[in-house]
Design a protein around this motif. Structure first.
Motif, PDB file in Angstrom:
ATOM      1  N   PHE A  93      -2.187  -2.825   5.046  1.00  0.00           N
ATOM      2  CA  PHE A  93      -1.728  -3.283   6.360  1.00  0.00           C
ATOM      3  C   PHE A  93      -0.494  -2.503   6.807  1.00  0.00           C
ATOM      4  O   PHE A  93      -0.386  -2.102   7.970  1.00  0.00           O
ATOM      5  N   MET A  94       0.456  -2.291   5.890  1.00  0.00           N
ATOM      6  CA  MET A  94       1.681  -1.550   6.232  1.00  0.00           C
ATOM      7  C   MET A  94       1.360  -0.160   6.752  1.00  0.00           C
ATOM      8  O   MET A  94       1.907   0.277   7.757  1.00  0.00           O
ATOM      9  N   LYS A  95       0.492   0.537   6.038  1.00  0.00           N
ATOM     10  CA  LYS A  95       0.152   1.913   6.425  1.00  0.00           C
ATOM     11  C   LYS A  95      -0.529   1.966   7.791  1.00  0.00           C
ATOM     12  O   LYS A  95      -0.537   3.004   8.440  1.00  0.00           O
ATOM     13  N   ASN A  96      -1.092   0.848   8.216  1.00  0.00           N
ATOM     14  CA  ASN A  96      -1.767   0.777   9.514  1.00  0.00           C
ATOM     15  C   ASN A  96      -0.912   0.046  10.554  1.00  0.00           C
ATOM     16  O   ASN A  96      -1.423  -0.402  11.573  1.00  0.00           O
ATOM     17  N   ASN A  97       0.402  -0.080  10.259  1.00  0.00           N
ATOM     18  CA  ASN A  97       1.378  -0.702  11.162  1.00  0.00           C
ATOM     19  C   ASN A  97       1.032  -2.137  11.537  1.00  0.00           C
ATOM     20  O   ASN A  97       1.380  -2.598  12.616  1.00  0.00           O
ATOM     21  N   LYS A  98       0.364  -2.848  10.649  1.00  0.00           N
ATOM     22  CA  LYS A  98       0.074  -4.269  10.850  1.00  0.00           C
ATOM     23  C   LYS A  98       1.090  -5.046  10.005  1.00  0.00           C
ATOM     24  O   LYS A  98       0.771  -5.606   8.963  1.00  0.00           O
ATOM     25  N   PHE A  99       2.330  -5.054  10.499  1.00  0.00           N
ATOM     26  CA  PHE A  99       3.442  -5.555   9.709  1.00  0.00           C
ATOM     27  C   PHE A  99       3.408  -7.063   9.481  1.00  0.00           C
ATOM     28  O   PHE A  99       3.784  -7.534   8.415  1.00  0.00           O
ATOM     29  N   GLU A 100       2.978  -7.832  10.457  1.00  0.00           N
ATOM     30  CA  GLU A 100       2.920  -9.288  10.259  1.00  0.00           C
ATOM     31  C   GLU A 100       1.925  -9.640   9.162  1.00  0.00           C
ATOM     32  O   GLU A 100       2.211 -10.477   8.302  1.00  0.00           O
ATOM     33  N   GLU A 101       0.745  -8.991   9.191  1.00  0.00           N
ATOM     34  CA  GLU A 101      -0.253  -9.231   8.154  1.00  0.00           C
ATOM     35  C   GLU A 101       0.279  -8.813   6.788  1.00  0.00           C
ATOM     36  O   GLU A 101       0.078  -9.499   5.787  1.00  0.00           O
ATOM     37  N   ALA A 102       0.977  -7.679   6.771  1.00  0.00           N
ATOM     38  CA  ALA A 102       1.551  -7.191   5.513  1.00  0.00           C
ATOM     39  C   ALA A 102       2.578  -8.181   4.970  1.00  0.00           C
ATOM     40  O   ALA A 102       2.581  -8.486   3.772  1.00  0.00           O
ATOM     41  N   THR A 112       2.293 -16.122  -6.072  1.00  0.00           N
ATOM     42  CA  THR A 112       1.421 -16.060  -7.247  1.00  0.00           C
ATOM     43  C   THR A 112       2.125 -15.512  -8.480  1.00  0.00           C
ATOM     44  O   THR A 112       1.636 -15.682  -9.589  1.00  0.00           O
ATOM     45  N   SER A 113       3.259 -14.835  -8.292  1.00  0.00           N
ATOM     46  CA  SER A 113       3.938 -14.236  -9.441  1.00  0.00           C
ATOM     47  C   SER A 113       5.428 -14.079  -9.173  1.00  0.00           C
ATOM     48  O   SER A 113       5.825 -13.738  -8.062  1.00  0.00           O
ATOM     49  N   LYS A 114       6.211 -14.289 -10.208  1.00  0.00           N
ATOM     50  CA  LYS A 114       7.660 -14.063 -10.135  1.00  0.00           C
ATOM     51  C   LYS A 114       8.066 -12.916 -11.069  1.00  0.00           C
ATOM     52  O   LYS A 114       9.220 -12.798 -11.464  1.00  0.00           O
ATOM     53  N   GLU A 115       7.096 -12.068 -11.398  1.00  0.00           N
ATOM     54  CA  GLU A 115       7.391 -10.911 -12.243  1.00  0.00           C
ATOM     55  C   GLU A 115       8.329  -9.954 -11.500  1.00  0.00           C
ATOM     56  O   GLU A 115       8.217  -9.801 -10.274  1.00  0.00           O
ATOM     57  N   PRO A 116       9.230  -9.304 -12.208  1.00  0.00           N
ATOM     58  CA  PRO A 116      10.183  -8.399 -11.546  1.00  0.00           C
ATOM     59  C   PRO A 116       9.521  -7.327 -10.677  1.00  0.00           C
ATOM     60  O   PRO A 116       9.990  -7.056  -9.571  1.00  0.00           O
ATOM     61  N   MET A 117       8.427  -6.756 -11.121  1.00  0.00           N
ATOM     62  CA  MET A 117       7.783  -5.695 -10.343  1.00  0.00           C
ATOM     63  C   MET A 117       7.245  -6.233  -9.022  1.00  0.00           C
ATOM     64  O   MET A 117       7.309  -5.552  -7.998  1.00  0.00           O
ATOM     65  N   VAL A 118       6.739  -7.444  -9.017  1.00  0.00           N
ATOM     66  CA  VAL A 118       6.229  -8.054  -7.787  1.00  0.00           C
ATOM     67  C   VAL A 118       7.376  -8.287  -6.817  1.00  0.00           C
ATOM     68  O   VAL A 118       7.282  -7.972  -5.619  1.00  0.00           O
ATOM     69  N   ILE A 119       8.477  -8.812  -7.319  1.00  0.00           N
ATOM     70  CA  ILE A 119       9.650  -9.079  -6.487  1.00  0.00           C
ATOM     71  C   ILE A 119      10.224  -7.777  -5.922  1.00  0.00           C
ATOM     72  O   ILE A 119      10.507  -7.676  -4.725  1.00  0.00           O
ATOM     73  N   LEU A 120      10.364  -6.776  -6.761  1.00  0.00           N
ATOM     74  CA  LEU A 120      10.939  -5.506  -6.314  1.00  0.00           C
ATOM     75  C   LEU A 120      10.047  -4.804  -5.306  1.00  0.00           C
ATOM     76  O   LEU A 120      10.523  -4.258  -4.312  1.00  0.00           O
ATOM     77  N   SER A 121       8.759  -4.829  -5.560  1.00  0.00           N
ATOM     78  CA  SER A 121       7.823  -4.197  -4.638  1.00  0.00           C
ATOM     79  C   SER A 121       7.873  -4.875  -3.272  1.00  0.00           C
ATOM     80  O   SER A 121       7.902  -4.214  -2.233  1.00  0.00           O
ATOM     81  N   ALA A 122       7.887  -6.201  -3.273  1.00  0.00           N
ATOM     82  CA  ALA A 122       7.946  -6.935  -2.008  1.00  0.00           C
ATOM     83  C   ALA A 122       9.270  -6.682  -1.287  1.00  0.00           C
ATOM     84  O   ALA A 122       9.285  -6.434  -0.073  1.00  0.00           O
ATOM     85  N   ALA A 123      10.373  -6.736  -2.006  1.00  0.00           N
ATOM     86  CA  ALA A 123      11.685  -6.515  -1.384  1.00  0.00           C
ATOM     87  C   ALA A 123      11.769  -5.122  -0.767  1.00  0.00           C
ATOM     88  O   ALA A 123      12.243  -4.951   0.361  1.00  0.00           O
ATOM     89  N   SER A 124      11.282  -4.131  -1.492  1.00  0.00           N
ATOM     90  CA  SER A 124      11.266  -2.762  -0.987  1.00  0.00           C
ATOM     91  C   SER A 124      10.410  -2.648   0.271  1.00  0.00           C
ATOM     92  O   SER A 124      10.796  -2.023   1.254  1.00  0.00           O
ATOM     93  N   ALA A 125       9.244  -3.282   0.231  1.00  0.00           N
ATOM     94  CA  ALA A 125       8.328  -3.230   1.377  1.00  0.00           C
ATOM     95  C   ALA A 125       8.920  -3.946   2.590  1.00  0.00           C
ATOM     96  O   ALA A 125       8.806  -3.454   3.714  1.00  0.00           O
ATOM     97  N   PHE A 126       9.550  -5.104   2.360  1.00  0.00           N
ATOM     98  CA  PHE A 126      10.170  -5.822   3.472  1.00  0.00           C
ATOM     99  C   PHE A 126      11.219  -4.945   4.153  1.00  0.00           C
ATOM    100  O   PHE A 126      11.295  -4.886   5.387  1.00  0.00           O
ATOM    101  N   ALA A 127      12.040  -4.254   3.364  1.00  0.00           N
ATOM    102  CA  ALA A 127      13.067  -3.369   3.927  1.00  0.00           C
ATOM    103  C   ALA A 127      12.422  -2.202   4.668  1.00  0.00           C
ATOM    104  O   ALA A 127      12.860  -1.838   5.764  1.00  0.00           O
ATOM    105  N   SER A 128      11.384  -1.639   4.091  1.00  0.00           N
ATOM    106  CA  SER A 128      10.691  -0.514   4.719  1.00  0.00           C
ATOM    107  C   SER A 128      10.072  -0.924   6.058  1.00  0.00           C
ATOM    108  O   SER A 128      10.166  -0.184   7.045  1.00  0.00           O
ATOM    109  N   MET A 129       9.458  -2.109   6.091  1.00  0.00           N
ATOM    110  CA  MET A 129       8.862  -2.582   7.346  1.00  0.00           C
ATOM    111  C   MET A 129       9.943  -2.839   8.392  1.00  0.00           C
ATOM    112  O   MET A 129       9.762  -2.492   9.569  1.00  0.00           O
ATOM    113  N   ALA A 130      11.053  -3.424   7.980  1.00  0.00           N
ATOM    114  CA  ALA A 130      12.149  -3.683   8.920  1.00  0.00           C
ATOM    115  C   ALA A 130      12.664  -2.376   9.501  1.00  0.00           C
ATOM    116  O   ALA A 130      12.920  -2.267  10.706  1.00  0.00           O
ATOM    117  N   LYS A 131      12.780  -1.360   8.645  1.00  0.00           N
ATOM    118  CA  LYS A 131      13.245  -0.055   9.104  1.00  0.00           C
ATOM    119  C   LYS A 131      12.242   0.546  10.089  1.00  0.00           C
ATOM    120  O   LYS A 131      12.627   1.062  11.136  1.00  0.00           O
TER     121      LYS A 131
END
Length: 186
Positions: A93-102, A112-131
Motif C-alpha cells: 500500500f505504501m509503495k502505491n501511495n495508499k497511506f491510510e490503508e498502509a 498481533t505482535s510486540k516483537e522489536p522488529m515489528v515495532i521498529l518496522s512500523a515506526a519507521s514506516a509511519f515516519a516515512s509516510m508522514a514525510k
C-alpha cells in the motif's frame, strides 16, 4: 538488557529493510519469483503465507503492483494473525501511495505482535509516510506527546527517534536512544 540489545539490532535491520531492501530496484533474481496464482497450497498455511508475503515484496520491487497486492492479500487470507502478512500488505500500500490503508495494516501488525522488529518496522514506516505526505512536523509533535505520556512505550520511543532522524535532528534522535539505554541500565 537483552531485550534492548535485540531492539538495537532490530532497529538496524529495520532501517536496512525499510530503506534498502524494500525500496531497491528490481534485479535479475526477481524473474524467478513464485507466481501467487499458481502457488500450490499445502496444509501449512503459515509457510505459504510467508512465501506469498515475500513474493509480494519482490513483485512490488519489480514494479508489478497489481500482482504484489494480490500476493499480499492472499498471504493475509492464509494467515490473518501473522504480523508479517499485515506488514507486507502495508508496504505494498505504501509503495502505491495508499497511506491510510498502509497505516491500518501496520496498526493491525502491532496488535498481533510486540516483537522489536515489528515495532521498529512500523515506526519507521509511519515516519516515512508522514514525510511523504508532508506531515513530518505533525508526526513528530504527536510522537513527542506519546513519549511524554509514556516514555517506556517502545512504539512511541521509536516513532520519536525515526521522526527526529527524518527531520535531520540527529542530536535529538541520539538523545532519545541514549535516554532509553540509560533507563534500561538503571
Amino acid at each position: 538488557m537483552i531485550r534492548r540489545n535485540k531492539a538495537v539490532i532490530a532497529m538496524m535491520l529495520g532501517l536496512a529493510m525499510g530503506y534498502f531492501v524494500l525500496l531497491q530496484p528490481a534485479n535479475a533474481s526477481d524473474n524467478a519469483l513464485p507466481n501467487p496464482k499458481t502457488l500450490v497450497l499445502s496444509k501449512d498455511n503459515s509457510q505459504n503465507a510467508d512465501s506469498l508475503a515475500q513474493s509480494a515484496g519482490q513483485l512490488q520491487r519489480a514494479g508489478k503492483s497489481a500482482e504484489a497486492l494480490s500476493a499480499a492479500q492472499k498471504s493475509l487470507a492464509l494467515a490473518p494473525t501473522r504480523s508479517v502478512t499485515f506488514q507486507q500488505l502495508a508496504y505494498v500500500f505504501m509503495k502505491n501511495n495508499k497511506f491510510e490503508e498502509a497505516k491500518h495494516m501496520f496498526e493491525a501488525s502491532l496488535k498481533t505482535s510486540k516483537e522489536p522488529m515489528v515495532i521498529l518496522s512500523a515506526a519507521s514506516a509511519f515516519a516515512s509516510m508522514a514525510k511523504s505526505q508532508g506531515e513530518l512536523d505533525k508526526f513528530v509533535a504527536e510522537a513527542e506527546k506519546g513519549h511524554a505520556k509514556n516514555s517506556s512505550d517502545d512504539l512511541s520511543v521509536w516513532k520519536l527517534i525515526y521522526g527526529y532522524a527524518a527531520l535531520g535532528q540527529t542530536d535529538k534522535a541520539i538523545g532519545i536512544v541514549k535516554s532509553a539505554i540509560e533507563k534500561n541500565h538503571s
